[in-house]
Design a protein around this motif. Sequence first.
Motif: not given
Lengths: 297, 320
Positions: B55, B110, B196, B200, B204, B210, B214
Amino acid sequence: MDTWIEETLPMVFLAVLDGTVTAFVLALIALGLSLVFGVMRIVNVSHGEFFMLGAVFSWFAYHWTADSVWGFVLALLIAPVIVGFIAVFSERFILRKVEYNPESTIVATIGILYIIQQLTLMGFGPEARPVEAPIYFRVSFPWFGYSGYKLLVAVMSGLCLCGIWLLLKRTKLGLYMRATQQDYEIATTFGVPTKKIYASVFALGGGLAALAGVLVVPIRQADHLMGLEPLLLSFIVVIIGGLGSIRGTIIAAFLIGISDGIISVFYEPTLAKMLATLFVVMILIIKPSGLFGENYQ
Amino acid sequence: MKRKSLIYSLFMKGGVILILFLIQFILPTYHHSSFSKIMILASYAIAYNFLLGYTGLMSLGHAMFFASGMYTMGLSILYLGFTPLEGLIFGTILTLTISIVFGLFALRTSGVSFLIVTLMFGQTLYLAILYYNEFTFGQDGFSITTYLGTLVIFGKEHLYSNPTIRYNFALIMLAVYLIITTIIILSPIGRILIAIRENEARTQLLGYNVFSYKLFALTFSGTLAGISGAMHALLFSYIGTTFAEIHHSISPLLWTLLGGAGTVIGPLLGTGVMYYLIDFISGITSNYLLVVGIILVLTIIWFPLGIMGTLRQRWIKWLP
């Protein structure tokens, strides 16, 4: 009621005083972390070890000169320089190799953390060692006497913070740093020696942490594991203040330092650390980029 | 291509599990117990790799999940008189809950902030365990050997600390982890997770939520790590704060990176190599963490893809 006030007020005053001293030192450490993040966009996990090295060098200086004043002055001059060199070395041979990729840098600096910590353990030993304060006088308040050295620490940290502010706003180096922070590529095309700026920012960050270590060591002892706690506290500070924001860092340092002082006096230091983390969670819910941060995504 | 890689991947995993099953009959006692330990820790690394390798989320707080599984198991057996199976189920449910709640907060950030937040959450659990030391026995930890009772297999009673039981339980867990993660990664959900990791913003833009993917990855990885912790408590019957420290969050990162993030066998290989390396160095010096540091730095500079990743890139393209 009156007795309650008489008993509690001095405690609150002591807590705020202790908290302020912590806040100044914390601001110094966190500022180093924040500068490095702001300009280079990397998180230095070994920042706490630079702090620890400052404290350890201070012990060596004290031991070598066998005099608390000269040892302190020597440490104040030498420790940030040595740590600065160590920082430049690791920047040149490790961070530049991974091209400042944020996640690789974190892994690499965790490695540097272990290396510095274990080398210190080998050279310095596992025990905590005290360093005598260079000055000894007590400031007497109506309720209690307070260590004059702690106040000196706050004043010196404050002076350093002002010095950094002047460096950033008034000198050519500071201008270069701000230019690099705003846009690396444009700064490079305009002839800013960005690689050297990276190295000097990393050295400056490490030097600030080492300086904080020298200042703190007479209050608490020097040992090879002392780097972790200030590291986590500075993380909390820079997250609350917003990654890369100098103003946010300093405001958050005072917020955390003083509340940490109050909670530690009335409850327990462990609880203060846990609450600070929860506070970070709340800030992140309201504003993920921190109080004064821009959005780095 | 997909079918071929599935077959290769299952073949390879089957082979590894078969070898690990057979090797237990010839291993000397010392290595027998080392292998049990490695397999438990490797399952933790596999859980970690699901998040990091597939991921693209790097966590520095996975000890939180491991320790919460471990402590739930230990404390529920100690205080509530649970059987190991009840403890395992309780531990799983609790880690699942913790993972979801944690994910809801932490995934608001993030990149670098995510790393710092995971690190701090992990440290908070560690501090909490120390803070409530009357209940958790703080730094000393505790043992649950006397509370465990025995396990009845084919009408015979066995202790949980019996080497054969330990080895095969660890092996079963490892096999289950390998199979589950492979199935998920090759399923449509797994493809989206990899998307992703790769980009990412684009994922999206294609209309996928997303955040919830996650969250799923984090919850799944956290719960698996918690189960590893619970099984570790069961099979080694010791529960202590060393498993909640930051080092224990960094370890699976190191194992995964060394073996190769985003490869299926990598975490197992990395765990094994590091385990024996530390075992070897501990015989020479007590400062084995120095070597850990040096290996971290060297790996990230020269082998950012890890052992299996480098193999895949250079020679064996079909490696899963």
